[in-house]
Design a protein around this motif. Structure first.
Motif, PDB file in Angstrom:
ATOM      1  N   HIS A 153       0.825  -1.209   0.000  1.00 32.46           N
ATOM      2  CA  HIS A 153       0.000   0.000   0.000  1.00 32.46           C
ATOM      3  C   HIS A 153       0.859   1.258   0.000  1.00 32.46           C
ATOM      4  O   HIS A 153       0.569   2.236  -0.707  1.00 32.46           O
ATOM      5  CB  HIS A 153      -0.920   0.008   1.225  1.00 32.46           C
ATOM      6  N   PHE A 154       1.935   1.223   0.786  1.00 31.27           N
ATOM      7  CA  PHE A 154       2.789   2.409   0.853  1.00 31.27           C
ATOM      8  C   PHE A 154       3.514   2.655  -0.465  1.00 31.27           C
ATOM      9  O   PHE A 154       3.692   3.815  -0.873  1.00 31.27           O
ATOM     10  CB  PHE A 154       3.808   2.243   1.990  1.00 31.27           C
ATOM     11  N   MET A 155       3.942   1.572  -1.147  1.00 34.10           N
ATOM     12  CA  MET A 155       4.694   1.743  -2.387  1.00 34.10           C
ATOM     13  C   MET A 155       3.842   2.376  -3.478  1.00 34.10           C
ATOM     14  O   MET A 155       4.373   3.029  -4.382  1.00 34.10           O
ATOM     15  CB  MET A 155       5.243   0.404  -2.861  1.00 34.10           C
ATOM     16  N   VAL A 156       2.528   2.182  -3.425  1.00 39.01           N
ATOM     17  CA  VAL A 156       1.655   2.862  -4.390  1.00 39.01           C
ATOM     18  C   VAL A 156       1.827   4.373  -4.256  1.00 39.01           C
ATOM     19  O   VAL A 156       1.966   5.106  -5.247  1.00 39.01           O
ATOM     20  CB  VAL A 156       0.184   2.454  -4.173  1.00 39.01           C
ATOM     21  N   ILE A 157       1.828   4.835  -3.018  1.00 40.28           N
ATOM     22  CA  ILE A 157       1.991   6.276  -2.777  1.00 40.28           C
ATOM     23  C   ILE A 157       3.383   6.741  -3.190  1.00 40.28           C
ATOM     24  O   ILE A 157       3.547   7.732  -3.904  1.00 40.28           O
ATOM     25  CB  ILE A 157       1.747   6.588  -1.289  1.00 40.28           C
ATOM     26  N   MET A 158       4.394   6.009  -2.753  1.00 36.81           N
ATOM     27  CA  MET A 158       5.767   6.448  -2.994  1.00 36.81           C
ATOM     28  C   MET A 158       6.110   6.447  -4.486  1.00 36.81           C
ATOM     29  O   MET A 158       6.749   7.369  -4.986  1.00 36.81           O
ATOM     30  CB  MET A 158       6.748   5.558  -2.244  1.00 36.81           C
ATOM     31  N   VAL A 159       5.677   5.409  -5.192  1.00 33.03           N
ATOM     32  CA  VAL A 159       5.974   5.333  -6.626  1.00 33.03           C
ATOM     33  C   VAL A 159       5.312   6.476  -7.383  1.00 33.03           C
ATOM     34  O   VAL A 159       5.923   7.099  -8.264  1.00 33.03           O
ATOM     35  CB  VAL A 159       5.533   3.966  -7.185  1.00 33.03           C
ATOM     36  N   LEU A 160       4.050   6.766  -7.055  1.00 31.98           N
ATOM     37  CA  LEU A 160       3.352   7.859  -7.737  1.00 31.98           C
ATOM     38  C   LEU A 160       4.031   9.200  -7.471  1.00 31.98           C
ATOM     39  O   LEU A 160       4.227  10.007  -8.388  1.00 31.98           O
ATOM     40  CB  LEU A 160       1.895   7.904  -7.284  1.00 31.98           C
ATOM     41  N   VAL A 161       4.396   9.447  -6.219  1.00 29.02           N
ATOM     42  CA  VAL A 161       5.067  10.709  -5.889  1.00 29.02           C
ATOM     43  C   VAL A 161       6.431  10.788  -6.570  1.00 29.02           C
ATOM     44  O   VAL A 161       6.796  11.814  -7.154  1.00 29.02           O
ATOM     45  CB  VAL A 161       5.212  10.855  -4.364  1.00 29.02           C
ATOM     46  N   PHE A 162       7.181   9.688  -6.511  1.00 31.33           N
ATOM     47  CA  PHE A 162       8.527   9.665  -7.097  1.00 31.33           C
ATOM     48  C   PHE A 162       8.475   9.894  -8.603  1.00 31.33           C
ATOM     49  O   PHE A 162       9.225  10.711  -9.157  1.00 31.33           O
ATOM     50  CB  PHE A 162       9.197   8.330  -6.773  1.00 31.33           C
ATOM     51  N   PHE A 163       7.603   9.172  -9.290  1.00 29.51           N
ATOM     52  CA  PHE A 163       7.511   9.324 -10.746  1.00 29.51           C
ATOM     53  C   PHE A 163       6.983  10.706 -11.131  1.00 29.51           C
ATOM     54  O   PHE A 163       7.347  11.238 -12.182  1.00 29.51           O
ATOM     55  CB  PHE A 163       6.624   8.235 -11.340  1.00 29.51           C
ATOM     56  N   SER A 164       6.138  11.276 -10.300  1.00 32.42           N
ATOM     57  CA  SER A 164       5.667  12.633 -10.586  1.00 32.42           C
ATOM     58  C   SER A 164       6.830  13.625 -10.571  1.00 32.42           C
ATOM     59  O   SER A 164       6.930  14.495 -11.438  1.00 32.42           O
ATOM     60  CB  SER A 164       4.614  13.046  -9.555  1.00 32.42           C
ATOM     61  N   TYR A 165       7.705  13.475  -9.591  1.00 31.38           N
ATOM     62  CA  TYR A 165       8.877  14.347  -9.539  1.00 31.38           C
ATOM     63  C   TYR A 165       9.833  14.057 -10.691  1.00 31.38           C
ATOM     64  O   TYR A 165      10.492  14.974 -11.203  1.00 31.38           O
ATOM     65  CB  TYR A 165       9.594  14.193  -8.200  1.00 31.38           C
ATOM     66  N   ALA A 166       9.930  12.785 -11.104  1.00 31.65           N
ATOM     67  CA  ALA A 166      10.794  12.452 -12.234  1.00 31.65           C
ATOM     68  C   ALA A 166      10.291  13.113 -13.516  1.00 31.65           C
ATOM     69  O   ALA A 166      11.076  13.661 -14.306  1.00 31.65           O
ATOM     70  CB  ALA A 166      10.878  10.937 -12.415  1.00 31.65           C
ATOM     71  N   VAL A 167       8.981  13.087 -13.727  1.00 31.68           N
ATOM     72  CA  VAL A 167       8.407  13.761 -14.901  1.00 31.68           C
ATOM     73  C   VAL A 167       8.624  15.265 -14.791  1.00 31.68           C
ATOM     74  O   VAL A 167       8.975  15.938 -15.776  1.00 31.68           O
ATOM     75  CB  VAL A 167       6.901  13.434 -15.014  1.00 31.68           C
ATOM     76  N   GLY A 168       8.417  15.817 -13.585  1.00 34.27           N
ATOM     77  CA  GLY A 168       8.678  17.240 -13.397  1.00 34.27           C
ATOM     78  C   GLY A 168      10.126  17.601 -13.677  1.00 34.27           C
ATOM     79  O   GLY A 168      10.423  18.680 -14.203  1.00 34.27           O
ATOM     80  N   GLY A 169      11.061  16.690 -13.351  1.00 33.05           N
ATOM     81  CA  GLY A 169      12.470  16.934 -13.646  1.00 33.05           C
ATOM     82  C   GLY A 169      12.737  17.008 -15.135  1.00 33.05           C
ATOM     83  O   GLY A 169      13.529  17.838 -15.598  1.00 33.05           O
ATOM     84  N   VAL A 170      12.065  16.134 -15.915  1.00 32.53           N
ATOM     85  CA  VAL A 170      12.230  16.186 -17.371  1.00 32.53           C
ATOM     86  C   VAL A 170      11.732  17.526 -17.919  1.00 32.53           C
ATOM     87  O   VAL A 170      12.384  18.160 -18.751  1.00 32.53           O
ATOM     88  CB  VAL A 170      11.467  15.017 -18.036  1.00 32.53           C
ATOM     89  N   VAL A 171      10.569  17.948 -17.433  1.00 32.42           N
ATOM     90  CA  VAL A 171       9.984  19.202 -17.928  1.00 32.42           C
ATOM     91  C   VAL A 171      10.841  20.409 -17.534  1.00 32.42           C
ATOM     92  O   VAL A 171      11.089  21.314 -18.345  1.00 32.42           O
ATOM     93  CB  VAL A 171       8.543  19.360 -17.380  1.00 32.42           C
TER      94      VAL A 171
END
Length: 630
Positions: A476-494
C-alpha cells in the motif's frame, strides 16, 4: 512438598475444547469430578495432562514433524549452499584477471586521451586533446598531428632540451628497429597490423521534418538520428552496418600514413551522412597473454555536437593459468550436479508416494522453481563459455598464423590474415561482453538459493520473514511512494530536461532522482535553469521523498522486523541447530528418524521389517531413558 507442574491456558489446546464439547452429559459430570480431584479449574491445564489424557491431533503432529524435518534438512544443506557460493566466486575471480586487463586498457586509453594532441603552437606544445574535437576538421587534425605520431613511433625519443643537431643525439634517435620492429606501443603492447577505420552512415534519402520550410534550410536532410545524447557504452561497443572500411598499416612509414589520412580527408570520406566514426586498434601484450581491441569512437549528433569515447575490450589468450582454476571449476560444477541429483531424487520420491499429481501439491513451490531456474541459467553459462572458448581458440590460431607470415615478403597475405584476426577478435570480445552480463546476473540466482536454505531456519530467514510480515503495508505504501517519485521524475524532465543531460529522458530522470534520494546530486547542474526554479523543485523533493517517505518506508520494515525478532526468542540459533544435527548423526543408530515417524503417521509402514526396525529403536530408546532416570 513436590514441585507443581506449570499450568497453561486450555484455549491454547483448541482440540481439548472440541473434544469436550462432543461428550454426553453423563460423561461431562464424570469429567467434572475428575477435574476437581486433580485440581483442574477448567481454565488451565498441565502439559502432562494434555499428553496423557488428550494427546495431540495427528495433523498437528504431522505438521510439526514436517517443519522439524525441513529445518534439519536446511541446516544440513547450508554448508553445501555456502560451498556453491564460494566456489562460484573463486571461479569467476580467478578466471577474470581484472588487474591485468585494467593495467593494459587503462594505460592505452589514458595515453591516447591525454597525449594525442593537436593545435600545436610549437614543436612540443599542443593545446587541444581528443575531448576538444568538435568538427570534422578537428577529427582530421587530431588524427594527423596527434594520433598518428603517438602510435607510429619510428624513431627513439630523447629528452627535450637536447641538441638535435648533435651527431650523438642523431645517432641515438636513429637507433631504432627496422620495418619488422615497428608497432610497439608503451613498450609492451604490440600493435597488430595497424588501425582500421569504419563508419556508420545514415540513409541518403532522409526527409526533413517540416517540408514547408525546406526553402529556408536550402539543404538536403540526411537523417541519421540516434546520437542526440552521449551514447551509453553498452550501445557504443558495436557499430551497426559498418561501411567505408579503410586500413592504415603500422609497418608503413609515418609519412606514408599521414599521406593516407590526407587523401581520406580530400575524398570526403567523412561527410554529413556520417553518424559514427570508429578507429579500431588491435594489440597483443605477451607479458599477460592479453588480446586488446581499442575502439576510438566519434558520434555525430544532428544538433552538431561530436561525442567522443574510447572503449577498450580485452580477452585473455588462456584463462587456465594455474591449477587452482581447475579445482574451483570442478567444485562449482560438482555443486550443480549435486543440485540436479537431489532435485531429481525429490521428484522421484514425490511421484513414487503420491503420483504425478503430487508434484503439483508437494513439489512445485517458489523455492524449487528458483532452483530449476538457477540450474537452467547455469547451463546457459556453461554453453556461453564453451562458445567463448572456441572464439578464444580461433583468435589465438589467427594470430599464430599471422606470425608465420612475413610482412615484408608476403605483404598481401599478411594483411589479409591481420584483417581476419581483428574480425575474429571483435567477435570474441563482443561475445565476452554478453557472457560477462550472464555471469553478473547469476549471483542473484545464488542469492535465491541462499534464501531457500535460510527459509527453514527462522534466525537466518529473518529478512524474508520480515518482508512477508510487512508485505501488505509495503504494497500500500509503495503505491503512494511510486506515484510521488515518478511525478517528480516527470517534473524533472519538464524543468531540467532541455538544459541538463541527466534529466533529458524519463529513464535518466528516474536514475537521477534515485541518486538524489541518497544525497548524490549536482546543484551546479540543477541551477542552470535558475536558482529559484531549481530550489522550488529540489526542496520539496528532498523533504517529501528523501526525508518523509523514505523514513516511513524504513519504519514499516523496522516495525515488522521488531515483531519477527520478538518471535525468534523461542527458536534455536544456527549453532544450536548445528549441534542438534551433529548429535543426531552421532546417535543415529539409537534414534528413530523423524522421517520414519512421519511416514508411519501418513501412510503406515510399508513392510514388516521396517516396523520391526522402528520398534527395536523405540525399545532401545525407552530402555536408555529408564537407565538415565528420564
Amino acid at each position: 512438598m513436590g514441585h507443581r507442574p506449570e499450568r497453561l491456558n486450555r484455549s491454547v489446546f483448541f482440540w481439548i475444547e472440541d473434544y469436550a464439547s462432543t461428550k454426553g452429559q453423563g460423561q461431562h459430570s464424570e469429567n467434572q469430578s475428575l477435574k476437581q480431584k486433580d485440581g483442574d479449574d477448567g481454565i488451565t491445564i498441565t502439559l502432562q495432562d494434555v499428553c496423557e489424557k488428550h494427546g495431540v491431533p495427528q495433523r498437528i503432529l504431522i505438521d510439526y514433524l514436517t517443519q522439524q524435518i525441513a529445518a534439519l534438512e536446511s541446516c544440513r544443506g547450508l554448508p553445501f549452499t555456502l560451498l556453491l557460493v564460494i566456489s562460484y566466486c573463486l571461479c569467476v575471480i580467478q578466471h577474470d584477471h581484472a588487474t591485468y586487463i585494467n593495467s593494459v586498457e587503462d594505460s592505452v586509453s589514458s595515453m591516447i586521451r591525454q597525449n594525442a594532441k593537436f593545435a600545436f603552437s610549437s614543436e612540443f606544445m599542443g593545446h587541444k586533446t581528443m575531448d576538444d574535437i568538435n568538427s570534422h576538421a578537428d577529427i582530421w587534425s587530431w588524427t594527423l598531428v596527434g594520433l598518428v605520431p603517438l602510435v607510429w613511433q619510428q624513431e627513439r625519443r630523447v629528452a627535450e632540451g637536447r641538441n638535435f643537431s648533435d651527431p650523438e643525439v642523431i645517432e641515438l634517435a636513429q637507433d631504432f628497429p627496422g620495418r619488422s620492429g615497428r608497432g610497439y606501443f608503451l613498450r609492451h603492447n604490440r600493435i597488430v597490423i595497424g588501425m582500421r577505420l569504419r563508419q556508420e552512415r545514415s540513409e541518403s534519402d532522409g526527409e526533413c521534418r517540416w517540408t514547408e520550410l525546406d526553402r529556408v534550410y536550402d539543404k538536403a536532410c540526411v537523417g541519421g538520428t540516434g546520437y542526440e545524447l552521449d551514447p551509453d557504452t553498452s550501445k557504443a561497443r558495436t557499430t551497426p552496418n559498418p561501411q567505408g572500411k579503410r586500413w592504415v598499416y603500422i609497418h608503413d612509414d609515418i609519412a606514408q600514413v599521414k599521406e593516407q589520412v590526407l587523401r581520406l580527408e580530400e575524398s570526403k570520406w567523412l561527410d554529413d551522412q556520417t553518424m559514427k566514426v570508429e578507429m579500431a586498434l588491435p594489440l597483443y601484450n605477451a607479458e599477460y597473454g592479453l588480446h586488446t581491441l581499442i575502439f576510438i569512437d566519434f558520434f555525430f549528433s544532428r544538433g552538431g555536437h561530436v561525442w567522443k569515447e574510447i572503449i577498450a575490450q580485452s580477452t585473455l589468450a588462456d584463462h587456465f593459468t594455474h591449477w587452482t582454476n581447475y579445482v574451483y571449476d570442478l567444485s562449482w560444477i560438482s555443486c550443480l550436479l549435486w543440485i540436479v541429483a537431489t532435485e531429481a531424487i525429490e521428484i522421484h520420491n514425490v511421484i513414487r508416494s503420491s503420483g504425478c499429481i503430487g508434484l503439483k501439491t508437494q513439489y512445485f513451490s517458489i523455492w524449487n522453481m528458483m532452483d530449476w531456474f538457477s540450474m537452467i541459467w547455469s547451463c546457459s553459462i556453461l554453453g556461453m563459455y564453451f562458445h567463448y572458448a572456441s572464439l578464444v581458440s580461433a583468435t589465438n590460431n589467427s594470430l599464430e598464423d599471422l606470425g608465420q607470415l612475413s610482412e615484408e615478403f608476403q605483404r598481401e597475405a599478411y594483411r589479409d590474415q591481420g584483417d581476419l584476426y581483428i574480425e575474429t577478435l571483435e567477435q570474441c570480445v563482443v561475445w565476452l561482453y554478453y557472457f560477462r552480463i550472464n555471469l553478473w546476473v547469476y549471483p542473484f540466482m545464488i542469492v535465491m538459493r541462499l534464501m531457500k536454505a535460510f527459509s527453514d531456519q527462522p534466525r537466518l530467514a529473518v529478512v524474508t520473514t520480515t518482508l512477508k510480515r510487512a508485505a501488505i503495508d509495503l504494497s500500500h505504501f509503495m503505491v503512494i511512494m511510486v506515484l510521488v517519485f515518478f511525478s517528480y521524475a516527470v517534473g524533472g524532465v519538464v524543468l531540467f530536461g532541455r538544459m541538463s543531460r541527466t534529466f533529458t529522458t524519463f529513464t535518466r530522470s528516474v536514475n537521477t532522482c534515485f541518486r538524489m534520494i541518497h544525497g548524490d546530486f549536482d546543484w551546479d547542474d540543477l541551477r542552470t535553469v535558475g536558482r529559484s526554479d531549481a530550489a522550488n523543485w529540489m526542496i520539496p523533493f528532498t523533504i517529501i521523498v528523501s526525508m518523509v517517505l523514505t523514513n516511513v518506508l524504513i519504519a514499516i520494515v523496522m516495525d515488522a522486523f521488531s515483531l519477527v525478532q520478538y518471535e525468534l526468542r523461542r527458536h534455536l540459533t544456527l549453532w544450536e541447530q548445528g549441534m542438534l544435527v551433529w548429535e543426531i548423526f552421532v546417535n543415529r543408530r539409537e534414534l528413530v528418524e523423524l522421517e520414519t515417524v512421519l511416514n508411519y503417521l501418513e501412510t503406515g509402514f510399508r513392510s514388516k521389517k521396517e516396523e520391526r526396525d522402528a520398534l527395536k529403536l523405540l525399545t532401545k530408546q525407552e530402555q536408555r531413558g529408564r537407565a538415565d532416570g528420564t
